[in-house]
Design a protein around this motif. Structure first.
Motif, PDB file in Angstrom:
ATOM      1  N   UNK A  35      53.157  97.490  64.422  1.00 19.04           N
ATOM      2  CA  UNK A  35      54.218  96.657  64.986  1.00 19.04           C
ATOM      3  C   UNK A  35      53.746  95.216  65.113  1.00 19.04           C
ATOM      4  N   UNK A  36      54.448  94.331  64.410  1.00 17.69           N
ATOM      5  CA  UNK A  36      54.214  92.892  64.479  1.00 17.69           C
ATOM      6  C   UNK A  36      55.297  92.247  65.328  1.00 17.69           C
ATOM      7  N   UNK A  37      55.069  91.008  65.687  1.00 17.81           N
ATOM      8  CA  UNK A  37      56.125  90.275  66.369  1.00 17.81           C
ATOM      9  C   UNK A  37      55.590  89.078  67.116  1.00 17.81           C
ATOM     10  N   UNK A  38      56.431  88.064  67.309  1.00 16.85           N
ATOM     11  CA  UNK A  38      56.025  86.871  68.048  1.00 16.85           C
ATOM     12  C   UNK A  38      56.020  87.115  69.552  1.00 16.85           C
ATOM     13  N   UNK A  39      55.453  86.191  70.294  1.00 14.15           N
ATOM     14  CA  UNK A  39      55.399  86.284  71.749  1.00 14.15           C
ATOM     15  C   UNK A  39      56.810  86.369  72.322  1.00 14.15           C
ATOM     16  N   UNK A  40      57.023  87.313  73.245  1.00 18.35           N
ATOM     17  CA  UNK A  40      58.318  87.446  73.889  1.00 18.35           C
ATOM     18  C   UNK A  40      59.298  88.323  73.158  1.00 18.35           C
ATOM     19  N   UNK A  41      58.882  88.898  72.038  1.00 16.82           N
ATOM     20  CA  UNK A  41      59.788  89.763  71.273  1.00 16.82           C
ATOM     21  C   UNK A  41      59.906  91.144  71.902  1.00 16.82           C
ATOM     22  N   UNK A  42      58.998  91.460  72.813  1.00 17.11           N
ATOM     23  CA  UNK A  42      59.003  92.751  73.478  1.00 17.11           C
ATOM     24  C   UNK A  42      58.065  93.762  72.865  1.00 17.11           C
ATOM     25  N   UNK A  43      57.244  93.325  71.903  1.00 19.57           N
ATOM     26  CA  UNK A  43      56.442  94.290  71.157  1.00 19.57           C
ATOM     27  C   UNK A  43      55.411  95.027  72.015  1.00 19.57           C
ATOM     28  N   UNK A  44      54.815  94.349  72.988  1.00 23.15           N
ATOM     29  CA  UNK A  44      53.785  95.010  73.796  1.00 23.15           C
ATOM     30  C   UNK A  44      54.380  96.072  74.707  1.00 23.15           C
ATOM     31  N   UNK A  45      55.396  95.701  75.482  1.00 21.87           N
ATOM     32  CA  UNK A  45      55.984  96.656  76.424  1.00 21.87           C
ATOM     33  C   UNK A  45      56.669  97.803  75.695  1.00 21.87           C
ATOM     34  N   UNK A  46      57.356  97.495  74.594  1.00 25.33           N
ATOM     35  CA  UNK A  46      58.028  98.537  73.824  1.00 25.33           C
ATOM     36  C   UNK A  46      56.996  99.450  73.153  1.00 25.33           C
ATOM     37  N   UNK A  47      55.943  98.860  72.603  1.00 25.97           N
ATOM     38  CA  UNK A  47      54.910  99.655  71.926  1.00 25.97           C
ATOM     39  C   UNK A  47      54.256 100.652  72.882  1.00 25.97           C
ATOM     40  N   UNK A  48      53.956 100.203  74.090  1.00 29.02           N
ATOM     41  CA  UNK A  48      53.333 101.092  75.072  1.00 29.02           C
ATOM     42  C   UNK A  48      54.258 102.261  75.422  1.00 29.02           C
ATOM     43  N   UNK A  49      55.541 101.945  75.639  1.00 27.52           N
ATOM     44  CA  UNK A  49      56.479 103.002  76.031  1.00 27.52           C
ATOM     45  C   UNK A  49      56.728 103.973  74.882  1.00 27.52           C
ATOM     46  N   UNK A  50      56.780 103.462  73.676  1.00 26.14           N
ATOM     47  CA  UNK A  50      56.930 104.325  72.503  1.00 26.14           C
ATOM     48  C   UNK A  50      55.738 105.271  72.396  1.00 26.14           C
ATOM     49  N   UNK A  51      54.538 104.742  72.618  1.00 22.40           N
ATOM     50  CA  UNK A  51      53.341 105.584  72.562  1.00 22.40           C
ATOM     51  C   UNK A  51      53.378 106.658  73.640  1.00 22.40           C
ATOM     52  N   UNK A  52      53.833 106.303  74.840  1.00 20.50           N
ATOM     53  CA  UNK A  52      53.939 107.289  75.916  1.00 20.50           C
ATOM     54  C   UNK A  52      54.892 108.419  75.532  1.00 20.50           C
ATOM     55  N   UNK A  53      56.048 108.047  75.020  1.00 23.61           N
ATOM     56  CA  UNK A  53      57.088 109.046  74.744  1.00 23.61           C
ATOM     57  C   UNK A  53      56.761 109.941  73.555  1.00 23.61           C
ATOM     58  N   UNK A  54      55.917 109.454  72.665  1.00 23.42           N
ATOM     59  CA  UNK A  54      55.575 110.259  71.492  1.00 23.42           C
ATOM     60  C   UNK A  54      54.186 110.887  71.599  1.00 23.42           C
ATOM     61  N   UNK A  55      53.462 110.584  72.678  1.00 25.50           N
ATOM     62  CA  UNK A  55      52.119 111.124  72.823  1.00 25.50           C
ATOM     63  C   UNK A  55      51.124 110.487  71.870  1.00 25.50           C
ATOM     64  N   UNK A  56      51.381 109.239  71.491  1.00 28.54           N
ATOM     65  CA  UNK A  56      50.507 108.506  70.585  1.00 28.54           C
ATOM     66  C   UNK A  56      49.505 107.654  71.361  1.00 28.54           C
ATOM     67  N   UNK A  57      48.483 107.203  70.655  1.00 27.27           N
ATOM     68  CA  UNK A  57      47.583 106.212  71.217  1.00 27.27           C
ATOM     69  C   UNK A  57      48.205 104.829  71.081  1.00 27.27           C
ATOM     70  N   UNK A  58      47.647 103.877  71.809  1.00 27.07           N
ATOM     71  CA  UNK A  58      48.141 102.499  71.780  1.00 27.07           C
ATOM     72  C   UNK A  58      46.941 101.570  71.635  1.00 27.07           C
TER      73      UNK A  58
END
Length: 227
Positions: free
Chosen positions: A10-33
């Motif tokens: 996942x790429x993206x500029x600052x403020x695009x939501x990539x960090x918070x969304x990436x963490x939650x996606x990892x939680x919900x799928x049981x993935x690492x982050x």
């Protein structure tokens, strides 16, 4: 990277939501982050701890020989270590933050760190690893089965960052535009490479952004379990 470790890049500029969304996606799928930004911060700390300046490319390259990066890959584990030194808190200081830009344009440094990120993900033994940051889809994991560019308008990104930090939105937007210009050598913030899915979060809230990313993941991996 191995075939048994799906990478969600996942790429993206600052403020695009990539960090918070990436963490939650990892939680919900049981993935690492894996937060690549923490790796860059840790290297900056390591160089400074050796008494060198991050603007000295030779000194940074020398520091790589003793740079033993360890990152916690659980979505809620932000632990970062260099060798036996826990630098989780130290890498967030203004001094370290202001030093990162000193070596981000050095190709050899980026290649070295990218190799570390690929190794950490590939050797994790997890069902998958979400890697987020900059140039992830094009350089760090160009062969990942899922590659996503998260975007949002500069105005929306500034509003989000302003709410988080309590700073004036106009000042935040000016800083974001400067950061975009600085990062343009690494990542085209407007266009995605072929095969990269774009998720525009301008008109999406947090849950909608998560759903959009999960939809891409499930389409590319064939279901929630990646099989």
């Amino acid at each position: 990277m191995t075939e048994t470790t799906p990478i969600i890049a996942i790429d993206g500029p600052a403020g695009s939501g990539k960090s918070s969304v990436s963490k939650e996606v990892a939680r919900r799928r049981g993935f690492g982050y894996l937060d690549t930004g923490a790796g860059y911060r840790a290297l900056a700390w390591h160089v400074l701890a050796r008494g060198a300046e991050t603007t000295d490319a030779d000194a940074v390259l020398d520091a790589l020989e003793s740079f033993d990066l360890r990152l916690g890959l659980a979505p809620d584990d932000r632990s970062v270590a260099v060798g036996e030194a826990d630098v989780t808190v130290a890498i967030r200081t203004p001094e370290v933050t202001g030093s990162i830009a000193g070596f981000t344009r050095v190709a050899e440094v980026r290649a070295y760190l990218n190799a570390i990120f690929r190794r950490l993900a590939g050797e994790s033994g997890l069902a998958g690893v979400v890697i987020e940051g900059r140039d992830i889809t094009s350089v760090v994991a160009p062969d990942a089965p899922v590659r996503i560019l998260m975007t949002a308008s500069p105005e929306v990104r500034a509003q989000r960052r302003g709410l988080e930090s309590g700073q004036d939105v106009a000042e935040v937007q000016a800083a974001i535009l400067r950061r975009d210009a600085s990062d343009s050598h690494v990542l085209d913030l407007a266009e995605a490479d072929p095969g990269v899915d774009v998720v525009d979060t301008t008109d999406r809230d947090f849950e909608q952004s998560i759903d959009a990313v999960l939809t891409v993941i499930d389409r590319k991996l064939g279901g929630q379990d990646g099989r």
